[in-house]
Design a protein around this motif. Sequence first.
Motif, PDB file in Angstrom:
ATOM      1  N   ARG A 131      -5.375   8.206  -6.040  1.00 26.88           N
ATOM      2  CA  ARG A 131      -6.234   8.947  -5.524  1.00 26.88           C
ATOM      3  C   ARG A 131      -6.911  10.017  -6.305  1.00 26.88           C
ATOM      4  O   ARG A 131      -8.126  10.624  -5.949  1.00 26.88           O
ATOM      5  CB  ARG A 131      -5.632   9.738  -4.355  1.00 26.88           C
ATOM      6  N   THR A 132      -6.429  10.429  -7.309  1.00 29.22           N
ATOM      7  CA  THR A 132      -7.137  11.294  -8.354  1.00 29.22           C
ATOM      8  C   THR A 132      -7.428  10.749  -9.823  1.00 29.22           C
ATOM      9  O   THR A 132      -8.073  11.142 -10.645  1.00 29.22           O
ATOM     10  CB  THR A 132      -6.213  12.291  -8.703  1.00 29.22           C
ATOM     11  N   ASP A 133      -6.903   9.302  -9.891  1.00 27.35           N
ATOM     12  CA  ASP A 133      -7.289   8.710 -11.319  1.00 27.35           C
ATOM     13  C   ASP A 133      -7.368   7.164 -10.954  1.00 27.35           C
ATOM     14  O   ASP A 133      -6.707   6.394 -11.594  1.00 27.35           O
ATOM     15  CB  ASP A 133      -5.980   8.865 -12.081  1.00 27.35           C
ATOM     16  N   ILE A 134      -8.570   6.833 -10.101  1.00 27.47           N
ATOM     17  CA  ILE A 134      -8.523   5.390  -9.797  1.00 27.47           C
ATOM     18  C   ILE A 134      -8.848   4.477 -11.027  1.00 27.47           C
ATOM     19  O   ILE A 134      -8.604   3.524 -11.146  1.00 27.47           O
ATOM     20  CB  ILE A 134      -9.656   5.198  -8.862  1.00 27.47           C
ATOM     21  N   LEU A 135      -9.667   5.069 -11.980  1.00 22.96           N
ATOM     22  CA  LEU A 135      -9.870   4.480 -13.398  1.00 22.96           C
ATOM     23  C   LEU A 135      -8.712   4.224 -14.009  1.00 22.96           C
ATOM     24  O   LEU A 135      -8.647   3.097 -14.669  1.00 22.96           O
ATOM     25  CB  LEU A 135     -11.095   5.395 -14.078  1.00 22.96           C
ATOM     26  N   GLY A 136      -7.900   5.338 -14.065  1.00 26.48           N
ATOM     27  CA  GLY A 136      -6.554   5.158 -14.757  1.00 26.48           C
ATOM     28  C   GLY A 136      -5.818   3.951 -14.138  1.00 26.48           C
ATOM     29  O   GLY A 136      -5.155   3.018 -14.912  1.00 26.48           O
ATOM     30  N   ARG A 137      -5.594   3.794 -12.865  1.00 23.53           N
ATOM     31  CA  ARG A 137      -5.008   2.509 -12.179  1.00 23.53           C
ATOM     32  C   ARG A 137      -5.654   1.179 -12.695  1.00 23.53           C
ATOM     33  O   ARG A 137      -5.045   0.387 -13.007  1.00 23.53           O
ATOM     34  CB  ARG A 137      -5.157   2.970 -10.805  1.00 23.53           C
ATOM     35  N   LEU A 175       0.944  -1.137  -0.093  1.00 20.15           N
ATOM     36  CA  LEU A 175      -0.020  -0.125  -0.007  1.00 20.15           C
ATOM     37  C   LEU A 175       0.825   0.984   0.028  1.00 20.15           C
ATOM     38  O   LEU A 175       0.466   2.349  -0.744  1.00 20.15           O
ATOM     39  CB  LEU A 175      -0.970  -0.089   1.321  1.00 20.15           C
ATOM     40  N   ALA A 176       2.079   1.104   0.767  1.00 17.45           N
ATOM     41  CA  ALA A 176       2.884   2.284   0.850  1.00 17.45           C
ATOM     42  C   ALA A 176       3.341   2.765  -0.641  1.00 17.45           C
ATOM     43  O   ALA A 176       3.509   3.824  -0.954  1.00 17.45           O
ATOM     44  CB  ALA A 176       3.872   2.226   1.818  1.00 17.45           C
ATOM     45  N   ALA A 177       3.849   1.608  -1.422  1.00 21.40           N
ATOM     46  CA  ALA A 177       4.280   1.863  -2.496  1.00 21.40           C
ATOM     47  C   ALA A 177       3.231   2.422  -3.703  1.00 21.40           C
ATOM     48  O   ALA A 177       3.537   3.400  -4.180  1.00 21.40           O
ATOM     49  CB  ALA A 177       4.823   0.623  -3.318  1.00 21.40           C
ATOM     50  N   VAL A 178       2.094   2.030  -3.399  1.00 21.19           N
ATOM     51  CA  VAL A 178       0.947   2.728  -4.282  1.00 21.19           C
ATOM     52  C   VAL A 178       0.620   4.098  -3.830  1.00 21.19           C
ATOM     53  O   VAL A 178       0.478   5.055  -4.700  1.00 21.19           O
ATOM     54  CB  VAL A 178      -0.178   1.745  -4.256  1.00 21.19           C
ATOM     55  N   TRP A 179       0.591   4.279  -2.337  1.00 22.49           N
ATOM     56  CA  TRP A 179       0.170   5.352  -2.039  1.00 22.49           C
ATOM     57  C   TRP A 179       1.261   6.619  -2.330  1.00 22.49           C
ATOM     58  O   TRP A 179       0.923   7.771  -2.664  1.00 22.49           O
ATOM     59  CB  TRP A 179       0.278   5.488  -0.228  1.00 22.49           C
ATOM     60  N   ARG A 186      -5.077   4.390   5.743  1.00 25.33           N
ATOM     61  CA  ARG A 186      -4.840   4.526   4.311  1.00 25.33           C
ATOM     62  C   ARG A 186      -5.535   3.381   3.518  1.00 25.33           C
ATOM     63  O   ARG A 186      -6.038   3.569   2.394  1.00 25.33           O
ATOM     64  CB  ARG A 186      -3.370   4.256   4.109  1.00 25.33           C
ATOM     65  N   THR A 187      -5.695   2.251   4.176  1.00 18.96           N
ATOM     66  CA  THR A 187      -6.378   1.008   3.357  1.00 18.96           C
ATOM     67  C   THR A 187      -7.802   1.504   3.214  1.00 18.96           C
ATOM     68  O   THR A 187      -8.408   1.310   2.252  1.00 18.96           O
ATOM     69  CB  THR A 187      -6.466  -0.024   4.272  1.00 18.96           C
ATOM     70  N   ARG A 188      -8.592   1.975   4.358  1.00 18.18           N
ATOM     71  CA  ARG A 188      -9.892   2.265   4.407  1.00 18.18           C
ATOM     72  C   ARG A 188     -10.182   3.611   3.189  1.00 18.18           C
ATOM     73  O   ARG A 188     -11.128   3.760   2.632  1.00 18.18           O
ATOM     74  CB  ARG A 188     -10.511   2.781   5.609  1.00 18.18           C
ATOM     75  N   GLU A 189      -9.189   4.563   3.146  1.00 20.67           N
ATOM     76  CA  GLU A 189      -9.342   5.415   2.116  1.00 20.67           C
ATOM     77  C   GLU A 189      -9.255   5.024   0.781  1.00 20.67           C
ATOM     78  O   GLU A 189     -10.009   5.487  -0.237  1.00 20.67           O
ATOM     79  CB  GLU A 189      -8.156   6.515   2.314  1.00 20.67           C
ATOM     80  N   LEU A 190      -8.408   4.031   0.344  1.00 15.42           N
ATOM     81  CA  LEU A 190      -8.409   3.429  -0.909  1.00 15.42           C
ATOM     82  C   LEU A 190      -9.719   2.596  -1.149  1.00 15.42           C
ATOM     83  O   LEU A 190     -10.179   2.817  -2.190  1.00 15.42           O
ATOM     84  CB  LEU A 190      -7.209   2.340  -1.020  1.00 15.42           C
ATOM     85  N   VAL A 191     -10.195   2.036  -0.023  1.00  9.86           N
ATOM     86  CA  VAL A 191     -11.521   1.335  -0.454  1.00  9.86           C
ATOM     87  C   VAL A 191     -12.635   2.321  -0.689  1.00  9.86           C
ATOM     88  O   VAL A 191     -13.427   2.194  -1.462  1.00  9.86           O
ATOM     89  CB  VAL A 191     -11.798   0.635   0.903  1.00  9.86           C
ATOM     90  N   GLY A 192     -12.555   3.589  -0.101  1.00 11.14           N
ATOM     91  CA  GLY A 192     -13.640   4.455  -0.142  1.00 11.14           C
ATOM     92  C   GLY A 192     -13.341   5.227  -1.555  1.00 11.14           C
ATOM     93  O   GLY A 192     -14.398   5.453  -2.010  1.00 11.14           O
ATOM     94  N   ILE A 193     -12.025   5.224  -1.972  1.00 15.17           N
ATOM     95  CA  ILE A 193     -12.011   5.715  -3.322  1.00 15.17           C
ATOM     96  C   ILE A 193     -12.718   4.833  -4.461  1.00 15.17           C
ATOM     97  O   ILE A 193     -13.152   5.184  -5.351  1.00 15.17           O
ATOM     98  CB  ILE A 193     -10.503   5.999  -3.604  1.00 15.17           C
ATOM     99  N   LEU A 194     -12.325   3.579  -4.166  1.00 10.57           N
ATOM    100  CA  LEU A 194     -13.087   2.499  -5.131  1.00 10.57           C
ATOM    101  C   LEU A 194     -14.552   2.571  -4.945  1.00 10.57           C
ATOM    102  O   LEU A 194     -15.223   2.225  -6.099  1.00 10.57           O
ATOM    103  CB  LEU A 194     -12.449   1.158  -4.523  1.00 10.57           C
TER     104      LEU A 194
END
Length: 323
Positions: free
Chosen positions: A105-111, A95-99, A232-240
């Motif tokens: 965080r600004t382009d989840i569809l791009g990811r 997660l740290a590497a992705v973060w 951070r994990t929960r923020e990624l889940v929220g973005i998804l």
Amino acid sequence: MSHETRQHHTPRRQPHRSPAGFARWLTGKLRSRLAAGVTHLTTGSGPTLDYSSPPGDPGLFGPDSMCWKVHADFTSMMTGGISALMLQALHPLALAAVWDHSTFRTDILGRLRRTATFIAGTTFGSRHDALALIERVRRIHLGVSGMAPDGRPYRASEPALLTWVHVAEVSSFMTAHLRYVNPALPVEAQDRYFAETARIAHMLGASDVPRSRAKIDAYLLAMQPELIASERTRELVGILTNAPAPSAAMRPAGALMFNAGVDLLPDWAQTMLGFERHALIRRAVARPGVRLVAPVIRWALVNGVSKRALRRVAATSDADGSC
């Protein structure tokens, strides 16, 4: 308009003037619109690949491989991909590497699109394109390093970390395939899938990659003490959860895919992420919902990546004159 002009003017015949013609035209328009909406989720980021050439090129695996069969179904791969991202995010170093080094965080569809391009390209692309994708990602990993919030250093090229990312991914794809495509897939066929996809992980630099159903399950069990559901994990889940849909009409499908992805997670991962509370309701809605939508998506993607790759491989018989 003069009388002479009217005499010589022949109205252009509309191809859908008859009821049957209109039905075919309407079906084609609907299929094109659905296909455009679906492929919008997986194209537009990363290199553009030509899955139709060169003729006869089987790529790294070929159409008889298990990974061709598993990766050919868009719906199960989409739900599996969402599940994999959440599972991967439970590892603090991954997660740290992705973060620190991703624009998720600004382009989840791009990811999501870049991941989809890599999976599709290494599975269905020509040998040249598949190897180029692997080398491209390997070079990117070499430049990704830093310090996690807990003070541990990380490197995206670290073999054990690459193994975690790989296993989280392929185990999620297989879980989705078993649930939505072929629940009766024999363990021997699952073993073939994990052995085939391990080849990609090794080429990226992973080590000790599990190559069977039993070893995948044992690996996930052994990794649980290292996993954390952080803020951070929960923020990624929220973005998804709030990922933008390509159109308003696609929002319900996006919500369905997300909930189906959550439902694919192992029970212990759902508990870590706080999803166990509504698990029964989610299961009751997501599973029949995906089974209802999947045939429509398969119908729309009549010219999808796997179909083009099949025609590319078969083109060798036309080129050499054999049957």
